[in-house]
Structures are given as structure tokens and as C-alpha cells.
Design an enzyme around this catalytic site. Structure first.
Site, PDB file in Angstrom:
ATOM      1  N   LYS A 113      35.194  39.934  21.685  1.00 28.47           N
ATOM      2  CA  LYS A 113      33.947  39.150  22.138  1.00 28.47           C
ATOM      3  C   LYS A 113      34.002  39.493  23.682  1.00 28.47           C
ATOM      4  CE  LYS A 113      35.883  35.645  19.272  1.00 28.47           C
ATOM      5  NZ  LYS A 113      36.704  34.709  19.432  1.00 28.47           N
ATOM      6  N   GLY A 114      34.962  40.071  24.233  1.00 24.63           N
ATOM      7  CA  GLY A 114      35.112  40.108  25.666  1.00 24.63           C
ATOM      8  C   GLY A 114      33.975  40.887  26.390  1.00 24.63           C
ATOM      9  N   GLU A 125      32.819  48.029  27.016  1.00 21.69           N
ATOM     10  CA  GLU A 125      34.095  47.284  26.979  1.00 21.69           C
ATOM     11  C   GLU A 125      34.081  46.328  28.187  1.00 21.69           C
ATOM     12  OE1 GLU A 125      36.601  46.406  25.648  1.00 21.69           O
ATOM     13  OE2 GLU A 125      37.589  47.985  24.327  1.00 21.69           O
ATOM     14  N   ASP A 126      34.869  45.357  27.973  1.00 23.15           N
ATOM     15  CA  ASP A 126      35.000  44.315  29.085  1.00 23.15           C
ATOM     16  C   ASP A 126      36.228  44.898  30.199  1.00 23.15           C
ATOM     17  OD1 ASP A 126      37.264  44.151  27.316  1.00 23.15           O
ATOM     18  OD2 ASP A 126      37.275  41.816  27.128  1.00 23.15           O
ATOM     19  N   ASP A 163      42.988  48.223  29.673  1.00 24.85           N
ATOM     20  CA  ASP A 163      44.174  47.734  30.245  1.00 24.85           C
ATOM     21  C   ASP A 163      45.456  48.730  29.637  1.00 24.85           C
ATOM     22  OD1 ASP A 163      46.091  45.618  31.157  1.00 24.85           O
ATOM     23  OD2 ASP A 163      46.259  44.881  29.240  1.00 24.85           O
ATOM     24  N   PHE A 182      45.936  38.883  35.510  1.00 16.24           N
ATOM     25  CA  PHE A 182      45.292  38.396  34.369  1.00 16.24           C
ATOM     26  C   PHE A 182      43.975  37.809  34.780  1.00 16.24           C
ATOM     27  CE2 PHE A 182      44.173  36.669  30.421  1.00 16.24           C
ATOM     28  CZ  PHE A 182      44.486  37.454  29.649  1.00 16.24           C
ATOM     29  N   ASP A 201      38.731  36.288  28.448  1.00 17.66           N
ATOM     30  CA  ASP A 201      39.319  34.961  28.046  1.00 17.66           C
ATOM     31  C   ASP A 201      40.838  34.837  28.196  1.00 17.66           C
ATOM     32  OD1 ASP A 201      39.863  36.840  25.786  1.00 17.66           O
ATOM     33  OD2 ASP A 201      40.648  35.002  25.152  1.00 17.66           O
TER      34      ASP A 201
HETATM   35  P1  IMP Z   1      43.737  47.213  25.892  1.00 13.78           P
HETATM   36  O1  IMP Z   1      45.041  46.870  26.327  1.00 13.78           O
HETATM   37  O2  IMP Z   1      43.302  48.324  26.893  1.00 13.78           O
HETATM   38  O3  IMP Z   1      43.844  47.743  24.440  1.00 13.78           O
HETATM   39  O4  IMP Z   1      42.891  45.899  26.260  1.00 13.78           O
HETATM   40  C1  IMP Z   1      42.368  45.216  25.061  1.00 13.78           C
HETATM   41  C2  IMP Z   1      42.043  44.005  25.450  1.00 13.78           C
HETATM   42  O5  IMP Z   1      42.559  43.139  25.933  1.00 13.78           O
HETATM   43  C3  IMP Z   1      40.461  44.204  26.322  1.00 13.78           C
HETATM   44  O6  IMP Z   1      39.324  44.447  25.979  1.00 13.78           O
HETATM   45  C4  IMP Z   1      40.388  42.712  26.749  1.00 13.78           C
HETATM   46  O7  IMP Z   1      39.592  42.022  25.767  1.00 13.78           O
HETATM   47  C5  IMP Z   1      41.876  42.285  26.620  1.00 13.78           C
HETATM   48  N1  IMP Z   1      42.433  42.065  28.293  1.00 13.78           N
HETATM   49  C6  IMP Z   1      43.314  43.047  28.688  1.00 13.78           C
HETATM   50  N2  IMP Z   1      43.515  42.648  30.022  1.00 13.78           N
HETATM   51  C7  IMP Z   1      42.815  41.578  30.183  1.00 13.78           C
HETATM   52  C8  IMP Z   1      42.736  40.536  31.156  1.00 13.78           C
HETATM   53  O8  IMP Z   1      43.335  40.519  32.390  1.00 13.78           O
HETATM   54  N3  IMP Z   1      42.158  39.430  30.935  1.00 13.78           N
HETATM   55  C9  IMP Z   1      41.361  39.191  29.585  1.00 13.78           C
HETATM   56  N4  IMP Z   1      41.673  40.242  28.738  1.00 13.78           N
HETATM   57  C10 IMP Z   1      42.204  41.078  29.059  1.00 13.78           C
HETATM   58 MG    MG Z   2      38.016  43.418  24.487  1.00 12.40          MG
END
Ligand code: IMP
Ligand code: MG
Length: 181
Positions: free
Chosen positions: A44-45, A100-101, A104, A153, A160
């Protein structure tokens, strides 16, 4: 300001400017495209960013949605992104724009790329609102990043913590006390 937010990282105006620049970059990328790209919001991000981004673009796009979950309700990625809801449209032969939002660890992006390329996308372009390079576990990068952030964060504008704070109009840093208690 929401009392769980330690500080505002990007104001509404700053976000709007970043979105406009991303839209202009995408219009340039897609200027010779014959068919409308398929813009995919990773729910949803990214949904709030997605809605603003497609409206700031001049290029006609089609829209689709995919729900990917990797966090449960913790602030650490599980490393195993799960597809909770798949796309409605086939991607074969399409120019795919993945929205993408935040990137990470990078696990989600790697998984989405493999999945969509495996389904025969003609091109694959990734735009992310935020990038947190300090936390990367796999070597992957979006084609366009609106803003880089540090190892904190982040909430608001779609992002969220435990499904909260998504509708804050700005992007802020969540107080550690909220997720460390
Ligand atoms: P990944 O770790 O790159 O796979 O990121 C996966 C998902 O984690 C992202 O699309 C976000 O929805 C969530 N995410 C990562 N870091 C944050 C943060 O700082 N705040 C909120 N959501 C996060
Ligand atoms: Mg996301």
C-alpha cells in the site's frame, strides 16, 4: 504535527516539487512510446505517491496495483516479500513502470523485477519516492529516486508503521520510542 513524529523530513511543498521532477523525467523516458506504459503501484505504501505522480505526468498511462507485504508490523524487513494481491493486467510486451514508496533492503525490488521480467515485460522502469541506501542488503537501485534518506524509520505520504501514519501529508521521522516500546 503528529505527536509520534520526531521531525518533518520533507514538507508537502518539497514532496510536490520532487514528484513534479519525477513526472518530467518519466515523460522524457516515454516520449517515443507507441503504447501507454503500464504504471504499477506497489501497495500500500506507494499509493499516495502513485496518484500524484500519474497526475503530474503528461504521458497517458494505464494503471494497475499489486500488494506486496514484507514487514508484518515490525520495523525490520522480513526479507521475504509476499505477493498478497497480484496484478489484473498481463505485462507481456508492455513498458512497465513500477512505482515504489521506498527501497530499503532491496528485497522487494529484486523480487518484483524478476517477477515482471519473467512475465515478459518489454521494458522495466522503477521510480521510487525514497531510497535508504545505508540499509541495502542486495545490490539494486531504482532508475529514478526522488529523495535519499538516512537510516531512520520514515512515515507519512503513504508510508506506515503498523498500518498507521499513511495519510500524513508530509514525510517525517518516526520517534524511536514508538517502535522500540
Ligand atoms: P525492502 O526492504 O527494500 O524490501 O522494502 C520493503 C518495504 O518496506 C518498502 O516498500 C516499504 O513499504 C517498507 N519500508 C522500508 N523502510 C521503511 C520506512 O522507513 N518506513 C516505512 N516503510 C518502510
Ligand atoms: Mg512498500
Amino acid at each position: 504535527m503528529n505527536h509520534d513524529v520526531e521531525r518533518v523530513l520533507l514538507t508537502e511543498d518539497e514532496v510536490r516539487e520532487g514528484v513534479k521532477k519525477a513526472a518530467a523525467w518519466l515523460d522524457e523516458q516515454y516520449k517515443d512510446c507507441k503504447a501507454p506504459p503500464l504504471a504499477i503501484s506497489v501497495l500500500k505504501g506507494s499509493v499516495i505517491f502513485f496518484c500524484d505522480l500519474v497526475r503530474a505526468m503528461q504521458t497517458p498511462v494505464q494503471m494497475d496495483f499489486m500488494t506486496v507485504s514484507s514487514y508484518g508490523s515490525s520495523s525490520e524487513s522480513s526479507g521475504i516479500p509476499k505477493i498478497v494481491m497480484d496484478l489484473a493486467a498481463p505485462v507481456e510486451g508492455r513498458d512497465v513502470l513500477l512505482v515504489e514508496d521506498i527501497v530499503d533492503s532491496g528485497y522487494t525490488l529484486v523480487k518484483m523485477r524478476a517477477l515482471l521480467e519473467g512475465r515478459g515485460a518489454k521494458s522495466f522502469t522503477v521510480v521510487t519516492l525514497l531510497d535508504k541506501p545505508a540499509r541495502r542488503k542486495v545490490d539494486v537501485k531504482a532508475d529514478y529516486t526522488c529523495f535519499e534518506v538516512g537510516d531512520e524509520f520514515i512515515v507519512g505520504y503513504g508510508l506506515d508503521y503498523a498500518q498507521q501514519y499513511r495519510n500524513l501529508p508530509y514525510i517525517g521521522v518516526l520517534k524511536r520510542s514508538v517502535y522500540e516500546k
